[in-house]
Design a protein around this motif. Structure first.
Motif, PDB file in Angstrom:
ATOM      1  N   ALA A  11      21.810   5.540  -2.181  1.00 39.64           N
ATOM      2  CA  ALA A  11      21.908   5.331  -0.739  1.00 39.64           C
ATOM      3  C   ALA A  11      21.036   4.166  -0.310  1.00 39.64           C
ATOM      4  N   THR A  12      21.604   3.281   0.499  1.00 35.91           N
ATOM      5  CA  THR A  12      20.899   2.064   0.892  1.00 35.91           C
ATOM      6  C   THR A  12      20.106   2.214   2.183  1.00 35.91           C
ATOM      7  N   ASP A  13      20.444   3.215   3.004  1.00 33.20           N
ATOM      8  CA  ASP A  13      19.695   3.462   4.230  1.00 33.20           C
ATOM      9  C   ASP A  13      19.807   4.940   4.582  1.00 33.20           C
ATOM     10  N   ARG A  14      19.139   5.333   5.655  1.00 31.84           N
ATOM     11  CA  ARG A  14      19.093   6.741   6.022  1.00 31.84           C
ATOM     12  C   ARG A  14      20.481   7.287   6.356  1.00 31.84           C
ATOM     13  N   ALA A  15      21.265   6.533   7.107  1.00 30.53           N
ATOM     14  CA  ALA A  15      22.601   6.992   7.479  1.00 30.53           C
ATOM     15  C   ALA A  15      23.473   7.203   6.248  1.00 30.53           C
ATOM     16  N   ASP A  16      23.358   6.320   5.282  1.00 31.69           N
ATOM     17  CA  ASP A  16      24.129   6.443   4.050  1.00 31.69           C
ATOM     18  C   ASP A  16      23.701   7.699   3.291  1.00 31.69           C
ATOM     19  N   LEU A  17      22.391   7.955   3.236  1.00 34.20           N
ATOM     20  CA  LEU A  17      21.913   9.150   2.542  1.00 34.20           C
ATOM     21  C   LEU A  17      22.427  10.415   3.209  1.00 34.20           C
ATOM     22  N   VAL A  18      22.352  10.471   4.535  1.00 31.95           N
ATOM     23  CA  VAL A  18      22.807  11.663   5.250  1.00 31.95           C
ATOM     24  C   VAL A  18      24.280  11.925   4.961  1.00 31.95           C
ATOM     25  N   ALA A  19      25.102  10.885   4.972  1.00 35.26           N
ATOM     26  CA  ALA A  19      26.531  11.050   4.680  1.00 35.26           C
ATOM     27  C   ALA A  19      26.749  11.560   3.257  1.00 35.26           C
ATOM     28  N   ARG A  20      26.012  11.022   2.312  1.00 41.57           N
ATOM     29  CA  ARG A  20      26.165  11.444   0.917  1.00 41.57           C
ATOM     30  C   ARG A  20      25.728  12.895   0.724  1.00 41.57           C
ATOM     31  N   VAL A  21      24.631  13.304   1.367  1.00 41.74           N
ATOM     32  CA  VAL A  21      24.167  14.688   1.234  1.00 41.74           C
ATOM     33  C   VAL A  21      25.164  15.642   1.877  1.00 41.74           C
ATOM     34  N   ARG A  22      25.705  15.267   3.031  1.00 43.90           N
ATOM     35  CA  ARG A  22      26.701  16.132   3.671  1.00 43.90           C
ATOM     36  C   ARG A  22      27.945  16.278   2.804  1.00 43.90           C
ATOM     37  N   ALA A  23      28.346  15.212   2.124  1.00 41.12           N
ATOM     38  CA  ALA A  23      29.496  15.300   1.222  1.00 41.12           C
ATOM     39  C   ALA A  23      29.195  16.266   0.073  1.00 41.12           C
ATOM     40  N   LEU A  24      27.989  16.177  -0.489  1.00 40.30           N
ATOM     41  CA  LEU A  24      27.588  17.102  -1.547  1.00 40.30           C
ATOM     42  C   LEU A  24      27.550  18.531  -1.021  1.00 40.30           C
ATOM     43  N   ASP A  25      27.057  18.708   0.179  1.00 37.90           N
ATOM     44  CA  ASP A  25      26.990  20.028   0.792  1.00 37.90           C
ATOM     45  C   ASP A  25      28.377  20.665   0.890  1.00 37.90           C
ATOM     46  N   HIS A  45       0.824  -1.219   0.000  1.00 38.18           N
ATOM     47  CA  HIS A  45       0.000   0.000   0.000  1.00 38.18           C
ATOM     48  C   HIS A  45       0.851   1.259   0.000  1.00 38.18           C
ATOM     49  N   ALA A  46       2.153   1.112   0.341  1.00 35.12           N
ATOM     50  CA  ALA A  46       3.018   2.277   0.496  1.00 35.12           C
ATOM     51  C   ALA A  46       4.455   1.873   0.258  1.00 35.12           C
ATOM     52  N   ILE A  47       5.321   2.882   0.122  1.00 32.40           N
ATOM     53  CA  ILE A  47       6.749   2.635  -0.051  1.00 32.40           C
ATOM     54  C   ILE A  47       7.514   3.756   0.637  1.00 32.40           C
ATOM     55  N   ALA A  48       8.617   3.419   1.289  1.00 34.46           N
ATOM     56  CA  ALA A  48       9.501   4.404   1.905  1.00 34.46           C
ATOM     57  C   ALA A  48      10.830   4.399   1.167  1.00 34.46           C
ATOM     58  N   MET A  49      11.444   5.545   1.095  1.00 34.14           N
ATOM     59  CA  MET A  49      12.747   5.618   0.453  1.00 34.14           C
ATOM     60  C   MET A  49      13.739   4.733   1.188  1.00 34.14           C
ATOM     61  N   HIS A  50      13.712   4.780   2.510  1.00 31.52           N
ATOM     62  CA  HIS A  50      14.567   3.922   3.331  1.00 31.52           C
ATOM     63  C   HIS A  50      13.740   3.397   4.497  1.00 31.52           C
ATOM     64  N   GLY A  51      13.904   2.142   4.833  1.00 29.95           N
ATOM     65  CA  GLY A  51      13.154   1.556   5.928  1.00 29.95           C
ATOM     66  C   GLY A  51      11.721   1.262   5.541  1.00 29.95           C
TER      67      GLY A  51
END
Length: 612
Positions: free
Chosen positions: A552-566, A37-43
């Motif tokens: 990104a495979t999980d939330r922590a991975d996404l946060v690290a990747r966005v901070r690197a881009l930042d 019924h739904a989908i989350a980007m991570h988790g």
């Protein structure tokens, strides 16, 4: 208009033929994921199947009344999906997508037109099954043919971001009577071969258009013909450029869905257009409209002392939230040769005395923006951690060395004042000298004797005080910055053509940045008319970092990747960062009511209601 009505009648006449038709679905493949019924980007999504309503609405909110809103500028089209023209506000109430976002999660979608979504573990494809009850406002059923038509149309004629997203679909086919599958190409994959996990959600947010209403028409032309939609409202009436009114559809097909419960409560939603925000504020005080979000601290501090606010007829509130605030900045157009040197951009950023501007003009209310994702966990802090370095190290040769040190901090004048600004201007001159610029006869010139002069393009008179103060400081080091304010139509046209030297604008990101980021910063978007790469950034490293977010495979991975881009963006000195507020300041007349809960993304105006 008459031709449009004839098409609607013809479509309704064909309904019995559609109902009588049948589709034989192909057999399901072994090992495929099950519909959800739904989908989350991570988790996992927050809300389970069969949930009653979102947690930030009042499910018993009454229906009725009118919600009057304001806008500045004008509009000249009712098609928001193309670059031409300036679309009227509120058209999202008419057009729906396959799924809808919840505002108390970073990025989760729940079925709207689609009753279910199916994806494999690697998210290399996505399949949507449509609700049998989903209908256009003319009674015609929403079908897989409409979904495929929407994909093709937006891919070929839509806005640049839509064209970019939907071009990543390798194949699109109808797989059943009510289902359609999109299989993705490898274009969005990262260098390690990991697929773009966001594309399944991107397709869920695709606007769905009626094939029978659009077929044979020029989609990429502006139009003032009201669009046929499927949403909770339809256009009731409008005056081009002045006002537009939406009326709630009484027999709206999705009115009983759990994702809609407690929302879309007003019978009528109206937008009136004003010449500028100062005029709009005075209209609000006079009771001409009901709700106002105030982004100017000076107006918030001094502009709301009027009888209705003093006696309680108008409520003033600051609503906290946890979303990233927009990156608002003076943006260098690096397509201009004098802004192509990073040292020049870094030097000119030294001339903004934010501390004085904030204290003298904005009552000290603003926070200085130091990130492209301010007010969130996505903003880079301190030196990069191991997860960030794992992303950055392969790109080291294409990045400024500062990226691998402490996070960027904008120049400060230590509270504002002549001494602090003088020190910053001396640093600016040192950097400019390194880039080949020298002072000659009071002006800054390059080796060929060409002066450093440019125009700051604005659309709002309210921004002039910042730009003028910045220009005065630049004159002290021989730089001439002229300020020009134009009307909204001219500004939009020049922005889309990148016809400016510097402009004041912003980028908005969610708590789950992804496929929109290459559209903001990518080399391909730098030359794509209408893209939001206003700065003209062309960096292989930033391209790789932005495209890698979807892997990104999980939330922590996404946060690290966005901070690197930042880090890569801030140390590229593509902007002179300005400021942000950590909460939403709102004023509204007392006949409006709101839910008790404010979600992480901030207030959801669609969940408010009228007490009348």
């Amino acid at each position: 208009m008459r031709d449009f009505q004839i098409r609607r009648l013809a479509a309704a006449a064909l309904l019995p033929l559609i109902a009588a038709a049948s589709w034989t679905a192909p057999s399901a493949k072994a090992g495929e994921s099950r519909p959800a019924h739904a989908i989350a980007m991570h988790g996992e999504p927050r809300y389970p199947a069969g949930f009653d309503h979102f947690g930030y609405v009042d499910p018993d909110a009454p229906k009725g009344g009118v919600f009057r809103n304001a806008a500045t500028g004008t509009f000249d089209t009712l098609n928001p999906h193309i670059t031409r023209g300036r679309a009227a506000l509120g058209l999202g109430y008419v057009t729906e997508s396959l799924m809808r976002r919840s505002w108390d999660e970073p990025f989760s979608l729940y079925g709207l037109i689609a009753e279910s979504i199916t994806v494999p573990d690697d998210r290399s494809w996505v399949e949507f099954t449509l609700r049998p009850e989903a209908r256009w406002h003319d009674g015609w059923p929403i079908t897989p043919a409409d979904v495929l038509f929407s994909w093709r149309t937006l891919r070929d004629h839509g806005r640049p971001n839509h064209r970019s997203y939907y071009a990543r679909v390798a194949t699109a086919i109808q797989t059943g009577e009510r289902s359609v599958r999109f299989t993705f190409s490898e274009e969005g994959a990262s260098e390690d071969g990991t697929g773009d996990r966001e594309m399944a959600l991107i397709m869920g947010l695709m606007p769905i258009l009626p094939e029978h209403a659009w077929k044979g028409r020029d989609f990429d032309r502006t139009t003032l013909e009201p669009p046929l939609g499927s949403g909770p409202y339809r256009i009731d009436r409008f005056e081009p450029g002045r006002s537009i009114v939406y009326r709630r559809v009484p027999d709206y097909w999705g009115r009983d869905l759990s994702i809609n419960r407690g929302q879309y409560n007003f019978d009528e939603i109206r937008y009136d257009y004003y010449r500028d925000d100062g005029v709009a504020l005075e209209a609000f005080k006079a009771g001409a409209y009901d709700f106002r979000r105030e982004t100017d601290p000076a107006k918030w501090a001094t502009g709301y002392d009027f009888p209705a606010a003093r006696d309680g007829r108008v409520t003033l509130e600051t609503l906290a939230h946890g979303r990233p605030e927009p990156m608002r900045a003076l943006i260098f157009n690096t397509r201009r040769p004098w802004f192509s040197d990073r040292r020049v951009r870094a030097a000119l950023a030294q001339a903004l005395d934010f501390d004085w501007i904030n204290r003298a003009l904005f009552h000290g209310a603003y926070h200085r923006t130091a990130s492209y994702y301010p007010n969130s966990e996505l903003a880079a802090e301190g030196p990069p951690g191991p997860a960030e370095l794992a992303v950055l190290e392969p790109l080291r040769r294409d990045l400024p060395p500062e990226v691998f040190g402490p996070a960027y901090v904008p120049p400060s004048t230590d509270g504002g004042g002549p001494a602090g600004l003088r020190a910053n201007l001396r640093r600016a001159l040192d950097l400019l000298a390194q880039a080949g610029w020298t002072i000659r006869e009071g002006g800054l010139v390059d080796a060929a004797g060409a002066a450093l002069e440019f125009e700051i393009l604005l659309v709002s008179p309210d921004d002039e005080k910042i730009a003028l103060e910045y220009g005065r400081a630049l004159r002290r080091i021989g730089v001439v910055a002229r300020v020009r304010t134009v009307d909204s139509a001219q500004y939009q046209a020049r922005l889309e053509d990148f016809d400016f030297d510097m402009t004041l604008n912003r980028w908005t990101s969610t708590l789950s940045p992804g496929n929109e980021q290459p559209y903001y910063w990518g080399s391909e978007a730098a030359d794509q008319r209408g893209s939001r790469n206003y700065a003209g950034i062309r960096s292989p490293a930033i391209d790789a970092l932005a495209k890698g977010l979807g892997a990104a495979t999980d939330r922590a991975d996404l946060v690290a990747r966005v901070r690197a881009l930042d880090r890569a963006l801030t140390w590229g000195h593509y902007v002179v960062p300005l400021h942000h507020l950590p909460g939403d300041r709102v004023a509204y007349w007392s006949r409006l009511r709101r839910p008790a809960v404010t979600p992480i993304y901030g207030m959801v105006i669609d969940a408010w209601w009228s007490a009348d």
